[in-house]
Design an enzyme around this catalytic site. Structure first.
Site, PDB file in Angstrom:
ATOM      1  N   ASP A  95       0.789  -1.243   0.000  1.00 44.76           N
ATOM      2  CA  ASP A  95       0.000   0.000   0.000  1.00 44.76           C
ATOM      3  C   ASP A  95       0.816   1.285   0.000  1.00 44.76           C
ATOM      4  O   ASP A  95       0.335   2.333  -0.399  1.00 44.76           O
ATOM      5  CB  ASP A  95      -0.928   0.010   1.228  1.00 44.76           C
ATOM      6  CG  ASP A  95      -0.164  -0.228   2.527  1.00 44.76           C
ATOM      7  OD1 ASP A  95       1.061  -0.338   2.477  1.00 44.76           O
ATOM      8  OD2 ASP A  95      -0.805  -0.317   3.591  1.00 44.76           O
ATOM      9  N   HIS A  96       2.072   1.221   0.423  1.00 43.38           N
ATOM     10  CA  HIS A  96       2.817   2.467   0.616  1.00 43.38           C
ATOM     11  C   HIS A  96       3.569   2.957  -0.613  1.00 43.38           C
ATOM     12  O   HIS A  96       4.061   4.070  -0.626  1.00 43.38           O
ATOM     13  CB  HIS A  96       3.834   2.301   1.755  1.00 43.38           C
ATOM     14  CG  HIS A  96       3.249   2.468   3.122  1.00 43.38           C
ATOM     15  ND1 HIS A  96       2.294   1.631   3.634  1.00 43.38           N
ATOM     16  CD2 HIS A  96       3.491   3.398   4.081  1.00 43.38           C
ATOM     17  CE1 HIS A  96       1.985   2.032   4.860  1.00 43.38           C
ATOM     18  NE2 HIS A  96       2.690   3.097   5.159  1.00 43.38           N
ATOM     19  N   ASP A 160       3.832  -1.018  11.606  1.00 38.48           N
ATOM     20  CA  ASP A 160       3.337   0.290  11.202  1.00 38.48           C
ATOM     21  C   ASP A 160       2.682   0.884  12.438  1.00 38.48           C
ATOM     22  O   ASP A 160       1.957   0.186  13.160  1.00 38.48           O
ATOM     23  CB  ASP A 160       2.301   0.143  10.085  1.00 38.48           C
ATOM     24  CG  ASP A 160       1.941   1.495   9.504  1.00 38.48           C
ATOM     25  OD1 ASP A 160       2.361   1.781   8.378  1.00 38.48           O
ATOM     26  OD2 ASP A 160       1.240   2.268  10.184  1.00 38.48           O
ATOM     27  N   ARG A 448      -1.546  12.335  10.107  1.00 33.56           N
ATOM     28  CA  ARG A 448      -0.322  13.101  10.401  1.00 33.56           C
ATOM     29  C   ARG A 448      -0.187  14.289   9.465  1.00 33.56           C
ATOM     30  O   ARG A 448      -0.593  14.214   8.322  1.00 33.56           O
ATOM     31  CB  ARG A 448       0.914  12.216  10.216  1.00 33.56           C
ATOM     32  CG  ARG A 448       0.949  11.141  11.233  1.00 33.56           C
ATOM     33  CD  ARG A 448       2.325  10.525  11.389  1.00 33.56           C
ATOM     34  NE  ARG A 448       2.225   9.623  12.503  1.00 33.56           N
ATOM     35  CZ  ARG A 448       2.631   8.357  12.482  1.00 33.56           C
ATOM     36  NH1 ARG A 448       3.236   7.880  11.414  1.00 33.56           N
ATOM     37  NH2 ARG A 448       2.464   7.600  13.538  1.00 33.56           N
ATOM     38  N   SER A 643       6.320   7.371  13.008  1.00 36.43           N
ATOM     39  CA  SER A 643       6.286   6.056  12.375  1.00 36.43           C
ATOM     40  C   SER A 643       7.005   4.965  13.162  1.00 36.43           C
ATOM     41  O   SER A 643       7.822   5.221  14.032  1.00 36.43           O
ATOM     42  CB  SER A 643       6.935   6.206  11.002  1.00 36.43           C
ATOM     43  OG  SER A 643       7.409   4.989  10.539  1.00 36.43           O
ATOM     44  N   ARG A 645       8.936   2.957  11.483  1.00 37.61           N
ATOM     45  CA  ARG A 645      10.014   2.540  10.565  1.00 37.61           C
ATOM     46  C   ARG A 645      11.335   2.355  11.309  1.00 37.61           C
ATOM     47  O   ARG A 645      11.876   3.274  11.903  1.00 37.61           O
ATOM     48  CB  ARG A 645      10.134   3.526   9.403  1.00 37.61           C
ATOM     49  CG  ARG A 645      10.512   4.922   9.803  1.00 37.61           C
ATOM     50  CD  ARG A 645      10.361   5.908   8.631  1.00 37.61           C
ATOM     51  NE  ARG A 645       8.948   6.217   8.392  1.00 37.61           N
ATOM     52  CZ  ARG A 645       8.488   7.410   8.018  1.00 37.61           C
ATOM     53  NH1 ARG A 645       9.300   8.409   7.811  1.00 37.61           N
ATOM     54  NH2 ARG A 645       7.192   7.604   7.831  1.00 37.61           N
TER      55      ARG A 645
END
Ligand code: MIC
Ligand code: SF4
Length: 754
Positions: A95-96, A160, A448, A643, A645
Site C-alpha cells: 500500500d505504501h 506500522d 499526520r 512512524s 520505521r
C-alpha cells in the site's frame, strides 16, 4: 468464514479461565485492556501483578501484519531466523509504494512497473513462509486488517504505527519495528513494558457535524503528541456504544498521534454489526459467547478513577468539529475559533485541496457522510472551490461505494479517486507545482501533518479534520468556513447553508467486491526460491552488525544536536525515499536530513569535525565511519515520534552512530534503537542538553558494568580543553543489554539457529 478462525477460537476458549485467574490475583475488577493482556501472556498461569510503566513482560500476540515499506526490512531479517514458516498467522500488504498522480488505474499500473522487483520479492517471501499477501491495489493495511483479521479481545502487532487502528474492533493492536515482527514470526515472545492505563469516558452522543474524528482530535489537543506514551487508552461510556465500529477505528488509529501504545474499546453491538457485515458472522457468534470478558468489569466503567491512571471525560453533545494543525496533529482548534486563530497565526486560509480517505477515515460511513455534502453542491447550485481527492482504504470499500453511486457523486464535484493506497498521506503524491514551495493550505482526513509529509513542500500547511468537515471546507475553499453557522454564496448569488452530513454506518445492500486482491501462500513453501539481485538498488541482503567491543566508548564525535521536533519523518524521510526501504545502504543517504541542526538552525548541514567543513549529515557520518570514529546524535523531546520505521534506527547503526541521547523518546523508536544494538539514552537532567557543544568529543563510561536501572556517564570534551561529565539514563533490561552486547537482537536469533 473468517481467516484463522481456529486461532480466534482458542483465544476465546482460554479467556474466561485466564481472566478469572487474573482477577483473583489482582483482587479487583479488571479493565478490558488488562483482560486482553493477561490472556496473552507468554507464560501462564498468571503469577504476577505487573507494575504499570515499569515491568517488562513477554506476550504471545495472535498475529502479525506488515506493510510493504516496512515488510521488506522485517522479512529480510526474518529470512535469517531459519524458520520454515511464520509461527503465527501473518500478512503483507502492498500500500505504501503507489504514487498518487493521475488516478487509481494509471497510478497502480505505474507502481506495478516501478516496484515490480519489490512486489515480487514480498510475494515470494510470503509464499515461502506461509504469509498472506495482499497485492498492490487491495487496500491499506489497517483497513484490510479491520475488514478481515481484527477480532474483539485479540492481540496483534504490526510493522506500522497505525496498527492500533484494529483497537476499533476491540483488539490490543500495537505498532512495532520489523525486528519485533521478526521475533514473533520466529516463534519468540514479544516484550512490552506493562502499560499504564488512560480511561476516556464519552458521555452524550455524536450529532450533526461532529464525527468520531473530532473525539480523537480533541483528545490529541488534551494529551499532546506525547501524552499517551507508555499507555493504553480505553474508551467507554454511552458515546462509545452509540458510535460505529469504524468510527472507533478512526479514534484508535489516531491514538498513534498521542504516542499511545494502543487504544481499545469493549465489544458491543456496533462491532457485532460490523463483523456480520464484513462476512464474519462466525467471529460475532464466538464473541457473543464470551461477551462479558470482552469488556471491562462493571465497576471499572462505573468508578473509572479507581482503575485508570488518568481519566478524561468528553461530552459528545457539546463536542465541536475540530481542525488540528498545521505541522503537528495535536494543535487542536474548534472550527468556531478558526477564523481568529488563523488570522492571529498568519495561516493561509484559502484551501487548495481537500483530501479524504486513508487508513484513518475511509469507511463506508465516512464516505457516505462526505457524499451527502457533495450532493448538496448541485442541489444548492454551488461550485466546489478547492481540488478534491479520495483515497479509499480497501478495494472492498471502493467497489461498494462505486456500486452505491458515491463515486459518481464525487465525480460531479470534480473529485479525483486515487488508488486504494496510502498515496498523499505519506508523500506519495505527485502534486503539481509542489516544487515551487509556495505557502498554501490543504485539509485532509489523514492522521499526520508533519512538515513536508503530504507533498514534500515545507510550506504546505496541512490541517487534519473529519471527512465531512474536509468536504465542506473543500466546497467552500476556505479554512475559516464554519458550516454550522456560515453560509456560502451560490452560483445565483444566493446565500445557502450546507445541511449537516448524514450517512449509513454500513451498506444496506452489504459489502461487495470482485477481486479483493488476496493471494494465499503455498501449503508447503519449502521449494519456493527467494532471489535478491546483488546489484539491485532497491533490495539488499543484511549483513550482521558488529558486536560490542567490550569496552567503554571513547573519542566519539557529535554528529548532530537536533533542535525541536525530530520525528521519524525527519530522521528517515518517506515519500521519494520509500523506494529504498529494502536497501539499507542506499536509504542511509537520507539519515537525519530533515533534522534541524541546533548550531546553525539549518537542515542537513553539520560540521565534520575531522575537516572542519560543513556538509550533509549522511555524508559527514560516512566520513566518520570511514575514519573508524564513532559518533553520537543528540535530540530533544519525544525524539522519533511518528512512524514505526526501523530504518530510523538501522541507518544510524549501519553508518556507525553509537548512541542517541535525547530528552525523551517515542516508544517504538526507543525499542527499535535497542533492537538494533544502539545505545538509546536520556539526559538525567534535561538541561544538560545545553552543555552539548558543536565540537565536542564524547566518551560513554560505565558500559562494562551496564545494568538495568544503573545510569551511565557521558564525558563531554569541549574544544576549549575543558570537559564536563553528565549522567545519562537508560531503560534497558537484562535482555536488551544482551542485544546491545551482541550487536543487535537478530544476532542472538541467528546464533540460536546455527
Ligand atoms: C506512516 O504513517 O508514517 C507510515 C508510513 O505508515 C509509517 C510506516 C512507515 O514508515 O513505513 C508508520 O506509521 O509506522
Ligand atoms: Fe498509510 Fe497514511 Fe495510514 Fe500510514 S497513516 S498506513 S501512510 S494511510
Amino acid at each position: 468464514m473468517a481467516f484463522d478462525i481456529d486461532v480466534i477460537k482458542s483465544v476465546y476458549d482460554r479467556m474466561p479461565e485466564r481472566v478469572k485467574a487474573a482477577r483473583e490475583l489482582l483482587g479487583r475488577p479488571l479493565t478490558l485492556s488488562e483482560k486482553i493482556l493477561y490472556n496473552h501472556l507468554w507464560e501462564n498461569p498468571v503469577s504476577q501483578n505487573f507494575k504499570r510503566g515499569a515491568d517488562y513482560v513477554d506476550f504471545a500476540p495472535d498475529r502479525v501484519a506488515m506493510q510493504d515499506a516496512t515488510a521488506q526490512m522485517a522479512l529480510l531479517q526474518f529470512m535469517q531466523a531459519g524458520r520454515p514458516q511464520a509461527a503465527v498467522p501473518s500478512t503483507v500488504h502492498c500500500d505504501h509504494l503507489i504514487t498518487a498522480q493521475n488516478g487509481a488505474e494509471e497510478d497502480l499500473n505505474t507502481a506495478n512497473n516501478e516496484s515490480k522487483e519489490v512486489y515480487d520479492f514480498l510475494a515470494s517471501v510470503s509464499n515461502k513462509y506461509g504469509i498472506g499477501f495482499w497485492k498492490p491495489g487491495a487496500g491499506i493495511i489497517h483497513q484490510v486488517v479491520l475488514e478481515n483479521y481484527a477480532f474483539p479481545g485479540g492481540m496483534m502487532i504490526g510493522t506500522d504505527s497505525h496498527t492500533v487502528n484494529a483497537g476499533g474492533l476491540g483488539m490490543i493492536a500495537i505498532g512495532v519495528g520489523g525486528a519485533d515482527a521478526c521475533d514473533v514470526m520466529a516463534g519468540l515472545p514479544w516484550e512490552l513494558k506493562w502499560p499504564k492505563l488512560i480511561g476516556v469516558k464519552l458521555t452524550g452522543k455524536l450529532n450533526g457535524w461532529t464525527a468520531p474524528k473530532d473525539v480523537i482530535l480533541k483528545v490529541a489537543g488534551i494529551l499532546t503528541v506525547k501524552g499517551g506514551t507508555g499507555a493504553i487508552v480505553e474508551y467507554f461510556g454511552e458515546g462509545v456504544t452509540s458510535m460505529s465500529c469504524t468510527g472507533k477505528g478512526t479514534i484508535a488509529n489516531m491514538g498513534a498521534e498521542i504516542g499511545a501504545t494502543t487504544s481499545t474499546f469493549g465489544y458491543d453491538d456496533s462491532m457485532e454489526r460490523y463483523l456480520r457485515s464484513t462476512g464474519r458472522a462466525d467471529v460475532a457468534d464466538l464473541a457473543n459467547g464470551i461477551r462479558e470478558h470482552l469488556t471491562a468489569d462493571a465497576d471499572v466503567y462505573a468508578n473509572p478513577e479507581k482503575y485508570f491512571d488518568e481519566v478524561i471525560e468528553i461530552n459528545l453533545n457539546e463536542l465541536e468539529p475540530h481542525l488540528n494543525g498545521p505541522f503537528t496533529p495535536d494543535l487542536a482548534t474548534p472550527i468556531s475559533k478558526m477564523k481568529e486563530v488563523a488570522a492571529a497565526n498568519g495561516w493561509p486560509t484559502k484551501v487548495e485541496v481537500g483530501l479524504i480517505g486513508s487508513c484513518t477515515n475511509s469507511s463506508y460511513e465516512d464516505i457516505s457522510r462526505a457524499v451527502s455534502l457533495a450532493k448538496q453542491v448541485s442541489e444548492k447550485n454551488l461550485k466546489t472551490k478547492a481540488e478534491f481527492t479520495i483515497t479509499p482504504g480497501s478495494e472492498q470499500v471502493r467497489y461498494t461505494i462505486e456500486r452505491d453511486g458515491f463515486l459518481d457523486t464525487f465525480d460531479k464535484i470534480g473529485a479525483k479517486v486515487f488508488a486504494n493506497a496510502c498515496g498523499p498521506c505519506i508523500g506519495m503524491w505527485n502534486r503539481m507545482g509542489a516544487e515551487k514551495q509556495e505557502k498554501n493550505t490543504i485539509v485532509h482526513s489523514f492522521n499526520r501533518n508533519f512538515a513536508k509529509r503530504a507533498d514534500g513542500n515545507p510550506n504546505t500547511y496541512a490541517f487534519v479534520g473529519s471527512p465531512e468537515l474536509v468536504t465542506a471546507l473543500a466546497i467552500a475553499g476556505d479554512l475559516t468556513f464554519n458550516p454550522l453557522t456560515d453560509t456560502l454564496t451560490n452560483e445565483n448569488g444566493e446565500q445557502v447553508k450546507l445541511d449537516p452530513p448524514t450517512g449509513d454506518e454500513l451498506p444496506s445492500n452489504g459489502f461487495a467486491v470482485e477481486d479483493a486482491g488476496y493471494q494465499a501462500p503455498a501449503e508447503d513453501g519449502s521449494g519456493v526460491k527467494v532471489a535478491v539481485d546483488p546489484s539491485s538498488k532497491r533490495l539488499q541482503l543484511l549483513d550482521p552488525f558488529q558486536a560490542w567491543e567490550g569496552t567503554d566508548l571513547k573519542g566519539m564525535k557529535l554528529l548532530i544536536k537536533a533542535k525541536g521536533k525530530c520525528t521519524t519523518d525527519h530522521i528517515s524521510m518517506a515519500g521519494p525515499w520509500l523506494k529504498f526501504r529494502g536497501h539499507l545502504d542506499n536509504i542511509s543517504d537520507n539519515m537525519l536530513i530533515g533534522a534541524v541542526n541546533f548550531f546553525n538552525e539549518k537542515t542537513n548541514e553539520v560540521k565534520n569535525q575531522l575537516t572542519g567543513q560543513y556538509g550533509a549529515v549522511p555524508h559527514t557520518q560516512r566520513a566518520y565511519k570511514a575514519a573508524g570514529v564513532g559518533s553520537v546524535v543528540v535530540g530533544d523531546e519525544n525524539y522519533g515520534e511518528g512512524s514505526s520505521r526501523e530504518h530510523a534506527a538501522m541507518e544510524p547503526r549501519h553508518l556507525g552512530v553509537r548512541a542517541v541521547l535525547v530528552k525523551s523518546f517515542a516508544r517504538i523508536h526507543e525499542t527499535n534503537l535497542k533492537k538494533q544494538g544502539m545505545l538509546a539514552l536520556t539526559f538525567a537532567d534535561k538541561s544538560d542538553y545545553d552543555k552539548i557543544q558543536e565540537n565536542d568529543n564524547i566518551d560513554i563510561i560505565g558500559l562494562t558494568e551496564f545494568a538495568p536501572g544503573k545510569p551511565l556517564q557521558m564525558v563531554l570534551h569541549h574544544d576549549n580543553g575543558t570537559s564536563e561529565t553528565i549522567t545519562v539514563n537508560h531503560s534497558y533490561n537484562d535482555q536488551q543489554i544482551e542485544w546491545f552486547k551482541e550487536g543487535g537482537a537478530l544476532n542472538i536469533i541467528r546464533k540460536s539457529v546455527k
